[in-house]
Design a protein around this motif. Structure first.
Motif, PDB file in Angstrom:
ATOM      1  N   LEU A  24       2.963 -14.045  -5.102  1.00 34.67           N
ATOM      2  CA  LEU A  24       2.092 -12.973  -4.600  1.00 34.67           C
ATOM      3  C   LEU A  24       1.017 -12.630  -5.618  1.00 34.67           C
ATOM      4  O   LEU A  24      -0.106 -12.274  -5.260  1.00 34.67           O
ATOM      5  CB  LEU A  24       2.940 -11.741  -4.289  1.00 34.67           C
ATOM      6  CG  LEU A  24       2.214 -10.593  -3.621  1.00 34.67           C
ATOM      7  CD1 LEU A  24       1.867 -10.975  -2.210  1.00 34.67           C
ATOM      8  CD2 LEU A  24       3.063  -9.359  -3.628  1.00 34.67           C
ATOM      9  N   LEU A  30      -5.291 -14.754   0.780  1.00 28.64           N
ATOM     10  CA  LEU A  30      -4.312 -14.052   1.624  1.00 28.64           C
ATOM     11  C   LEU A  30      -3.314 -15.001   2.263  1.00 28.64           C
ATOM     12  O   LEU A  30      -2.114 -14.721   2.316  1.00 28.64           O
ATOM     13  CB  LEU A  30      -5.064 -13.277   2.710  1.00 28.64           C
ATOM     14  CG  LEU A  30      -4.207 -12.736   3.852  1.00 28.64           C
ATOM     15  CD1 LEU A  30      -3.299 -11.651   3.359  1.00 28.64           C
ATOM     16  CD2 LEU A  30      -5.071 -12.209   4.962  1.00 28.64           C
ATOM     17  N   ARG A  33      -0.703 -16.456  -0.151  1.00 27.33           N
ATOM     18  CA  ARG A  33       0.233 -15.401  -0.560  1.00 27.33           C
ATOM     19  C   ARG A  33       1.227 -15.107   0.546  1.00 27.33           C
ATOM     20  O   ARG A  33       2.431 -14.917   0.309  1.00 27.33           O
ATOM     21  CB  ARG A  33      -0.535 -14.128  -0.873  1.00 27.33           C
ATOM     22  CG  ARG A  33      -1.132 -14.115  -2.237  1.00 27.33           C
ATOM     23  CD  ARG A  33      -1.952 -12.871  -2.414  1.00 27.33           C
ATOM     24  NE  ARG A  33      -3.100 -13.143  -3.225  1.00 27.33           N
ATOM     25  CZ  ARG A  33      -4.301 -12.659  -3.004  1.00 27.33           C
ATOM     26  NH1 ARG A  33      -4.503 -11.861  -1.990  1.00 27.33           N
ATOM     27  NH2 ARG A  33      -5.282 -12.961  -3.790  1.00 27.33           N
ATOM     28  N   MET A  34       0.716 -15.092   1.774  1.00 27.99           N
ATOM     29  CA  MET A  34       1.581 -14.832   2.915  1.00 27.99           C
ATOM     30  C   MET A  34       2.649 -15.918   3.032  1.00 27.99           C
ATOM     31  O   MET A  34       3.816 -15.634   3.304  1.00 27.99           O
ATOM     32  CB  MET A  34       0.697 -14.831   4.143  1.00 27.99           C
ATOM     33  CG  MET A  34       1.211 -14.144   5.313  1.00 27.99           C
ATOM     34  SD  MET A  34      -0.088 -14.198   6.496  1.00 27.99           S
ATOM     35  CE  MET A  34      -0.228 -15.932   6.754  1.00 27.99           C
ATOM     36  N   ILE A  37       5.398 -15.286   0.298  1.00 30.58           N
ATOM     37  CA  ILE A  37       6.402 -14.241   0.490  1.00 30.58           C
ATOM     38  C   ILE A  37       7.216 -14.492   1.750  1.00 30.58           C
ATOM     39  O   ILE A  37       8.370 -14.084   1.820  1.00 30.58           O
ATOM     40  CB  ILE A  37       5.792 -12.836   0.524  1.00 30.58           C
ATOM     41  CG1 ILE A  37       5.150 -12.547   1.853  1.00 30.58           C
ATOM     42  CG2 ILE A  37       4.867 -12.595  -0.608  1.00 30.58           C
ATOM     43  CD1 ILE A  37       5.230 -11.110   2.177  1.00 30.58           C
ATOM     44  N   ILE A  83      -0.096 -10.579  10.723  1.00 33.60           N
ATOM     45  CA  ILE A  83      -1.002 -10.103   9.674  1.00 33.60           C
ATOM     46  C   ILE A  83      -2.003 -11.196   9.299  1.00 33.60           C
ATOM     47  O   ILE A  83      -3.162 -10.919   8.991  1.00 33.60           O
ATOM     48  CB  ILE A  83      -0.194  -9.591   8.466  1.00 33.60           C
ATOM     49  CG1 ILE A  83      -1.044  -8.643   7.647  1.00 33.60           C
ATOM     50  CG2 ILE A  83       0.278 -10.701   7.581  1.00 33.60           C
ATOM     51  CD1 ILE A  83      -1.300  -7.371   8.299  1.00 33.60           C
ATOM     52  N   ALA A  86      -4.646 -11.119  12.041  1.00 31.22           N
ATOM     53  CA  ALA A  86      -5.550  -9.984  11.857  1.00 31.22           C
ATOM     54  C   ALA A  86      -6.496 -10.256  10.695  1.00 31.22           C
ATOM     55  O   ALA A  86      -7.691  -9.941  10.776  1.00 31.22           O
ATOM     56  CB  ALA A  86      -4.744  -8.714  11.609  1.00 31.22           C
ATOM     57  N   GLY A  87      -5.979 -10.864   9.625  1.00 33.41           N
ATOM     58  CA  GLY A  87      -6.844 -11.150   8.494  1.00 33.41           C
ATOM     59  C   GLY A  87      -7.899 -12.181   8.837  1.00 33.41           C
ATOM     60  O   GLY A  87      -9.061 -12.049   8.459  1.00 33.41           O
ATOM     61  N   VAL A  92     -11.278 -12.317   6.559  1.00 34.58           N
ATOM     62  CA  VAL A  92     -10.804 -12.538   5.190  1.00 34.58           C
ATOM     63  C   VAL A  92     -11.045 -13.997   4.832  1.00 34.58           C
ATOM     64  O   VAL A  92     -10.606 -14.900   5.542  1.00 34.58           O
ATOM     65  CB  VAL A  92      -9.305 -12.195   5.085  1.00 34.58           C
ATOM     66  CG1 VAL A  92      -8.792 -12.519   3.697  1.00 34.58           C
ATOM     67  CG2 VAL A  92      -9.081 -10.742   5.396  1.00 34.58           C
TER      68      VAL A  92
ATOM     69  N   PRO B  38      -5.256  -6.617   4.572  1.00 35.50           N
ATOM     70  CA  PRO B  38      -4.091  -7.464   4.833  1.00 35.50           C
ATOM     71  C   PRO B  38      -3.350  -7.888   3.574  1.00 35.50           C
ATOM     72  O   PRO B  38      -2.126  -8.036   3.603  1.00 35.50           O
ATOM     73  CB  PRO B  38      -4.678  -8.674   5.556  1.00 35.50           C
ATOM     74  CG  PRO B  38      -5.869  -8.150   6.214  1.00 35.50           C
ATOM     75  CD  PRO B  38      -6.429  -7.129   5.290  1.00 35.50           C
ATOM     76  N   ASP B  39      -4.065  -8.058   2.454  1.00 35.63           N
ATOM     77  CA  ASP B  39      -3.380  -8.379   1.203  1.00 35.63           C
ATOM     78  C   ASP B  39      -2.400  -7.280   0.825  1.00 35.63           C
ATOM     79  O   ASP B  39      -1.256  -7.544   0.429  1.00 35.63           O
ATOM     80  CB  ASP B  39      -4.401  -8.545   0.083  1.00 35.63           C
ATOM     81  CG  ASP B  39      -5.089  -9.878   0.151  1.00 35.63           C
ATOM     82  OD1 ASP B  39      -4.381 -10.877   0.212  1.00 35.63           O
ATOM     83  OD2 ASP B  39      -6.326  -9.898   0.151  1.00 35.63           O
ATOM     84  N   VAL B  41      -1.015  -5.127   2.810  1.00 38.31           N
ATOM     85  CA  VAL B  41       0.096  -5.058   3.766  1.00 38.31           C
ATOM     86  C   VAL B  41       1.135  -6.122   3.455  1.00 38.31           C
ATOM     87  O   VAL B  41       2.346  -5.875   3.492  1.00 38.31           O
ATOM     88  CB  VAL B  41      -0.443  -5.199   5.201  1.00 38.31           C
ATOM     89  CG1 VAL B  41       0.698  -5.184   6.180  1.00 38.31           C
ATOM     90  CG2 VAL B  41      -1.399  -4.092   5.505  1.00 38.31           C
ATOM     91  N   VAL B  42       0.667  -7.344   3.115  1.00 35.43           N
ATOM     92  CA  VAL B  42       1.592  -8.417   2.762  1.00 35.43           C
ATOM     93  C   VAL B  42       2.381  -8.039   1.516  1.00 35.43           C
ATOM     94  O   VAL B  42       3.597  -8.249   1.433  1.00 35.43           O
ATOM     95  CB  VAL B  42       0.789  -9.724   2.557  1.00 35.43           C
ATOM     96  CG1 VAL B  42       1.620 -10.737   1.824  1.00 35.43           C
ATOM     97  CG2 VAL B  42       0.379 -10.283   3.893  1.00 35.43           C
ATOM     98  N   ALA B  43       1.716  -7.424   0.546  1.00 33.20           N
ATOM     99  CA  ALA B  43       2.409  -7.032  -0.683  1.00 33.20           C
ATOM    100  C   ALA B  43       3.449  -5.954  -0.387  1.00 33.20           C
ATOM    101  O   ALA B  43       4.560  -5.990  -0.933  1.00 33.20           O
ATOM    102  CB  ALA B  43       1.400  -6.527  -1.708  1.00 33.20           C
TER     103      ALA B  43
END
Lengths: 179, 101
Positions: A24, A30, A33-34, A37, A83, A86-87, A92, B38-39, B41-43
């Motif tokens: 992360l 984004l 990272r998604m 996690i 998410i 949405a990004g 993004v 969104p970053d 929210v993911v965190a």
């Protein structure tokens, strides 16, 4: 023996969760990272809770731990998908080393199709769709999606027509300047 | 109680709690630093997962089974919050694009 197995499972799970946290922090955009996690975090919490359940050895605790693990396995991909969607629609940007963007390819095909239809109805020039395709960027993605999405209710039936009218003069201007 | 008195599983639980605490701190730096919504929210999603693992490990330490129920509720709330924020972001962005065009 049970204690050793539980300790190993908990340590491995903790390692995966710390890998998720490191990802992360370290990964560049984004979407990566998604990915970190969702996969590492889910595996880490699953192994950790399996280890705890092995140590407790109790049927009620084990049942609840399995319920938690199944819940995480079900919900983590769903929330990550939502998410990320949405990004992406929110513009993004991706990491500059990204090599493939399949959704954008789909959007370009849709844009080219739309451009061809509008050209057939408005002007006889055939190479205008090239300009329209080149003009696709993060801002256009959203506008395009709100026009194309078939699942939206037809409350805003006027908006595609107005969007097409707004786009038509700029396209003809581009065509004139190019020709 | 000195460190020598701890059993194996207590050692492992303390190590787990320490590592998960550090990971929660690391995830919060991403919440503070993340360039887009969104970053963050993911965190926060990862923070919820780490807190669930924390509760599970603490259930071993305290011999209390009830902590796993708290972990389940925390996961439920994290999922609902993420879905709600994702829908919110999507709706706000589509409204902006409609007003732009």
């Amino acid at each position: 023996m049970t204690e050793i197995i539980a300790a190993l499972l908990m340590l491995v799970g903790t390692g995966f969760m710390s890998v998720a946290a490191i990802g992360l922090i370290r990964l560049p955009d984004l979407y990566t990272r998604m990915h970190a996690i969702t996969k590492a975090g889910t595996l880490g919490i699953g192994l950790l809770l399996v280890g705890v359940a092995v140590y407790m050895g109790d049927i009620s605790f084990t049942t609840r731990a399995v319920v938690v693990i199944l819940f995480v396995l079900l919900t983590a991909p769903v929330s990550a998908h939502m998410i990320g969607r949405a990004g992406y629609l929110g513009g993004v940007s991706m990491w500059r080393g990204t090599v493939v963007d399949q959704w954008r390819q789909t959007f370009e095909d849709v844009v080219a199709e739309q451009g061809r239809l509008e050209i057939r109805s408005s002007s006889p020039e055939s190479d205008v769709s090239v300009h329209r395709t080149d003009a696709l960027h993060a801002g256009d993605r959203r506008a395009l999606f709100s026009d194309v999405d078939p699942s939206k209710p037809s409350a805003d039936t006027g908006s595609p027509d107005t969007a097409a009218d707004d786009n038509a003069p700029s396209k003809s201007d581009e065509a004139d300047s190019a020709s | 109680m000195t460190l020598i008195d701890l059993t194996l599983i207590e050692w492992v639980v303390y190590i787990t709690l320490a590592v998960l605490s550090l990971a929660i701190g690391a995830a919060f730096t991403r919440v503070l630093r993340g360039p887009s919504l969104p970053d963050r929210v993911v965190a926060l999603d990862l923070v919820a997962y780490l807190a669930m693992g924390f509760l599970g490990a603490y259930a071993v330490l305290s011999e209390q089974e009830t902590y796993i129920d708290a972990a389940l509720v925390l996961g439920l709330l994290a999922f609902l919050g993420t879905v709600a924020v994702a829908r919110y972001i999507e709706r706000v962005e589509s409204n902006e694009s409609q007003t732009e065009s």
